[in-house]
Scaffold this motif. Structure first.
Motif, PDB file in Angstrom:
ATOM      1  N   PHE B 245      10.422 109.111  37.882  1.00  0.00           N
ATOM      2  CA  PHE B 245       9.039 109.583  37.990  1.00  0.00           C
ATOM      3  C   PHE B 245       8.240 109.319  36.725  1.00  0.00           C
ATOM      4  N   HIS B 247       8.393 106.403  35.450  1.00  0.00           N
ATOM      5  CA  HIS B 247       8.259 104.942  35.559  1.00  0.00           C
ATOM      6  C   HIS B 247       9.119 104.215  34.543  1.00  0.00           C
ATOM      7  N   ASP B 258      18.461 102.274  49.193  1.00  0.00           N
ATOM      8  CA  ASP B 258      17.778 101.800  50.403  1.00  0.00           C
ATOM      9  C   ASP B 258      18.796 101.638  51.534  1.00  0.00           C
ATOM     10  N   ILE B 323       9.726 107.995  57.920  1.00  0.00           N
ATOM     11  CA  ILE B 323       8.636 107.114  57.516  1.00  0.00           C
ATOM     12  C   ILE B 323       7.438 107.925  57.021  1.00  0.00           C
ATOM     13  N   GLU B 324       7.333 109.173  57.428  1.00  0.00           N
ATOM     14  CA  GLU B 324       6.190 109.992  57.014  1.00  0.00           C
ATOM     15  C   GLU B 324       6.398 110.618  55.639  1.00  0.00           C
ATOM     16  N   CYS B 325       7.610 110.515  55.106  1.00  0.00           N
ATOM     17  CA  CYS B 325       7.946 111.253  53.889  1.00  0.00           C
ATOM     18  C   CYS B 325       7.290 110.637  52.655  1.00  0.00           C
ATOM     19  N   ASP B 326       6.750 111.489  51.795  1.00  0.00           N
ATOM     20  CA  ASP B 326       6.150 111.018  50.547  1.00  0.00           C
ATOM     21  C   ASP B 326       7.172 110.363  49.633  1.00  0.00           C
ATOM     22  N   TYR B 327       8.432 110.687  49.835  1.00  0.00           N
ATOM     23  CA  TYR B 327       9.476 110.214  48.926  1.00  0.00           C
ATOM     24  C   TYR B 327      10.395 109.197  49.592  1.00  0.00           C
ATOM     25  N   LEU B 328       9.839 108.490  50.553  1.00  0.00           N
ATOM     26  CA  LEU B 328      10.613 107.479  51.271  1.00  0.00           C
ATOM     27  C   LEU B 328      11.265 106.491  50.306  1.00  0.00           C
ATOM     28  N   SER B 329      10.535 106.062  49.283  1.00  0.00           N
ATOM     29  CA  SER B 329      11.064 105.023  48.405  1.00  0.00           C
ATOM     30  C   SER B 329      12.236 105.519  47.567  1.00  0.00           C
ATOM     31  N   LEU B 330      12.410 106.846  47.501  1.00  0.00           N
ATOM     32  CA  LEU B 330      13.525 107.397  46.734  1.00  0.00           C
ATOM     33  C   LEU B 330      14.735 107.685  47.601  1.00  0.00           C
ATOM     34  N   HIS B 332      15.237 107.101  51.699  1.00  0.00           N
ATOM     35  CA  HIS B 332      15.612 106.257  52.841  1.00  0.00           C
ATOM     36  C   HIS B 332      16.556 106.940  53.821  1.00  0.00           C
ATOM     37  N   GLU B 364       9.014 115.315  39.962  1.00  0.00           N
ATOM     38  CA  GLU B 364       7.752 114.576  39.848  1.00  0.00           C
ATOM     39  C   GLU B 364       6.761 115.398  39.028  1.00  0.00           C
ATOM     40  N   ARG B 378      -0.393 113.769  21.191  1.00  0.00           N
ATOM     41  CA  ARG B 378      -0.886 112.618  20.432  1.00  0.00           C
ATOM     42  C   ARG B 378      -2.354 112.790  20.135  1.00  0.00           C
ATOM     43  N   GLY B 379      -3.067 113.342  21.119  1.00  0.00           N
ATOM     44  CA  GLY B 379      -4.493 113.589  20.912  1.00  0.00           C
ATOM     45  C   GLY B 379      -4.722 114.598  19.804  1.00  0.00           C
TER      46      GLY B 379
END
Lengths: 273, 393
Positions: B245, B247, B258, B323-330, B332, B364, B378-379
């Protein structure tokens, strides 16, 4: 892009030696028969017209050559993308998806399987526009969307970098840059323009088209997105209403502006480090 | 298998020296001989050449892998290395063991073959892991002693732990403290339990109540984030999810691949091939074939109906609600063996779906929070710096 890229059937490679090419076929073994190593150097990408083809030959040939998998029927074909994931070990792969029923699921699955996506866009009516809005939101905001979805991706960066890149170029439908050669060897304008008989200078087609769609009192005449859209959504029906599409372009533009502002603010903060 | 690398779980023996209540493995006295290992490796290397795969990782397991002597593994290492070198292939090795038979005579082969690292398992509380005729406390005593010896010898010991009902009763705080503070185990992984093999009294409570297990996982993740992350403690799958999460490049567990059929296989000491150790030890109806009875490993895999079922699984699941899941890419659809052991079919989504979704959402949010904190810090640092420069000028 200076040279014209030709989209040709793989079997006609001989007539286009030395030109940048998109070589299309429904059968990967045809590429192996027709394309030499020298020719591969000129291939921009290979376009596979059927995702249920036997992909095994591609696992052992042409490593590194980009592939485009063309989905014809998203609802029926999208689960078959699981059979294509092995290609990613050997090739950069994107999936081309039409805006027909089920396209949203196909896009989501393609991105989830780490494929890039190219949307084959026409003049969407309200249902596809709503689905496009969902996909755009997914692309912009979901943390697991880590692959480009064009035209969103390229247009987003065109907005961000304030570049005059047009949707015609992004969608590979600008005749100044792309041509389509049919199975009989006849050369046409690219993409949706292929059915059109055009006798003029193909390189000037978009400029001429822009003048036509931007006539006084037309929807394009005062459109904030014309620089990048260039009348893309006025083909083939010049009377198509762009309200839904404009809402998408607005989302993209606003997101690009927000990113630009955030980066400028971050750079200023770090200048003090 | 795909790309430049694939993995094999290789069960060098089906015999085991433990007597764990919940074990689903069908144990026999079969063990692999060096001669049979060489025959097996020739076919595997043939397959790698056909697939143009350059590297292989062998995850050695059992039964209990250490029931074969360290000298056997030394010999195996040398023979495999020679065969692989002749074909310009690289082979890496990992060892999964209950550690009960660890002795310092294992140190050279662990250092050489296994890169000075082993993986082992223990539960807390230990309700089910035992040696024959003795209770869980005795198992713990032996295990702790052996792990300490290995660590004193400089061996990196990674631990897998499977929560049980007792774990949920004691809660995440005690669980975390036990491993990290008491045992100084700072690299471990939590795996969800599943009722493999024949149903019995010890598997009747599995799968665990998903809501309670979810709460346990989320509380443990928070403890790790608060107390362990900055100290270098690693707890799978939380650490890899946080990387994902954020990246960064992440190595997520096989249950979220997968399609595990693309990445891993198991071969047991008799030569039976199946999807993973869970399948090859318990479900002969899902064997792909026997590597000693085929002319070509490629053909064995291509002709296996069982393997086609594994390949077809996500294609089936995507036509339902995954297929509807927000976390499909994690995810399968999760793990086929967890699905099969609970529902009797692998063509359903993982029974721990709710836990996974909750955990993904949680990590996430944690990653986003960390990113915000980093930018803010940092700011703030930049503001201080600018103010200092303003005072000086």
């Amino acid at each position: 892009m200076n040279e014209v890229v030709y989209n040709i059937p793989a079997c006609r490679i001989g007539a286009y030696q030395g030109h940048p090419l998109i070589a299309r076929s429904s059968d990967p073994s045809e590429w192996i028969r027709c394309l030499s190593d020298d020719t591969l150097d000129h291939v921009v990408y290979l376009q596979l017209l059927s995702i249920s083809a036997d992909l095994d030959p591609l696992m052992h040939w042409g490593e590194g050559v980009p592939l485009e998998l063309v989905v014809q029927d998203p609802t029926a074909e999208f689960p078959l993308l699981y059979d294509c994931t092995n290609l990613l070990d050997r090739h950069p792969v994107r999936v081309s998806i039409p805006l027909t029923p089920g396209f949203g699921q196909a896009v989501k699955l393609a991105v989830s399987l780490q494929f890039g996506v190219q949307l084959r866009v026409t003049q969407p009516d309200s249902l596809p526009v709503d689905e496009l809005r969902n996909i755009l939101h997914f692309y912009l905001h979901h943390s697991t969307a880590s692959q480009p979805i064009d035209f969103f991706h390229s247009l987003f960066f065109a907005f961000h970098d304030e570049e005059p890149m047009t949707l015609w170029e992004i969608q590979e439908e600008d005749p100044a840059c792309f041509r389509f050669v049919d199975d009989q060897g006849r050369e046409h304008l690219p993409g949706r323009l292929a059915r059109m008989d055009f006798a003029g200078d193909k390189a000037l087609f978009i400029e001429e088209f822009k003048k036509v769609v931007r006539a006084p009192e037309s929807e394009c005449s005062d459109c904030a997105f014309f620089q990048n859209c260039a009348g893309y959504f006025k083909w083939p029906n010049p009377h198509y209403r762009c309200d839904g599409i404009k809402s998408l372009l607005r989302m993209l533009r606003d997101a690009a502006s927000e990113l630009r502002s955030d980066l400028e603010r971050y750079d200023k903060q770090n200048a003090g480090d | 298998m795909t790309g430049d690398h694939f993995s094999i779980i290789l069960l060098s023996t089906l015999k085991c020296n433990a007597d764990c209540d919940y074990c689903f493995e069908n144990k026999t006295s079969d063990r692999l001989t060096i001669e049979r290992l060489e025959m097996m490796m020739e076919k595997v290397l043939d397959y790698m050449e056909e697939q143009q795969t350059t590297a292989l990782t062998i995850h050695w397991q059992g039964g209990e892998a250490m029931l074969l002597p360290s000298s056997w593994y030394q010999q195996a290492y040398e023979r495999i290395g020679k065969l692989a070198d002749a074909r310009s292939k690289r082979v890496f090795h990992g060892l999964q063991t209950n550690m009960l038979l660890y002795h310092e005579r294992w140190n050279p082969v662990i250092a050489g073959m296994f890169e000075n690292s082993v993986s082992t398992s223990v539960d807390f509380p230990n309700l089910h892991r035992k040696v024959l005729g003795r209770g869980p406390d005795d198992y713990n005593d032996i295990w702790y002693r052996k792990v300490r010896q290995a660590r004193d010898a400089g061996i990196d010991v990674k631990v897998i732990s499977v929560p049980n009902q007792g774990t949920l009763d004691i809660g995440a705080e005690r669980f975390y403290s036990h491993f990290v503070d008491k045992l100084d185990i700072t690299d471990f992984q939590i795996n969800t339990p599943f009722p493999g093999g024949d149903a019995n009294a010890d598997t009747s409570g599995i799968p665990l109540d998903v809501d309670r297990l979810t709460r346990f996982y989320l509380e443990l993740a928070d403890l790790w984030l608060e107390r362990g992350y900055d100290r270098g403690v690693k707890i799978g799958p939380f650490d890899e999810l946080l990387k994902s999460f954020s990246h960064e490049e992440a190595c997520l567990p096989c249950i979220w691949a997968d399609n595990c059929a693309n990445h891993i296989l198991a071969i047991d000491a008799r030569g039976y091939v199946a999807q993973c150790d869970c399948w090859v030890t318990s479900y002969p109806e899902y064997f792909f074939g026997n590597i000693f009875e085929c002319d070509s490993f490629s053909e064995l895999l291509q002709n296996s109906k069982a393997r086609r079922d594994f390949q077809a699984r996500p294609i089936t699941l995507m036509q339902r609600d995954c297929i509807e899941c927000d976390y499909l890419s994690l995810c399968h659809g999760g793990c086929p063996v967890r699905t099969y052991t609970v529902g009797g079919s692998m063509f359903e989504k993982d029974p721990y779906c709710h836990l996974y979704k909750s955990l993904f959402k949680h990590m996430e949010e944690a990653a986003a929070q960390r990113a915000r904190e980093t930018v803010t810090q940092r700011g703030a640092a930049a503001c201080v710096c600018i103010q200092q420069q303003a005072r000086l000028s």
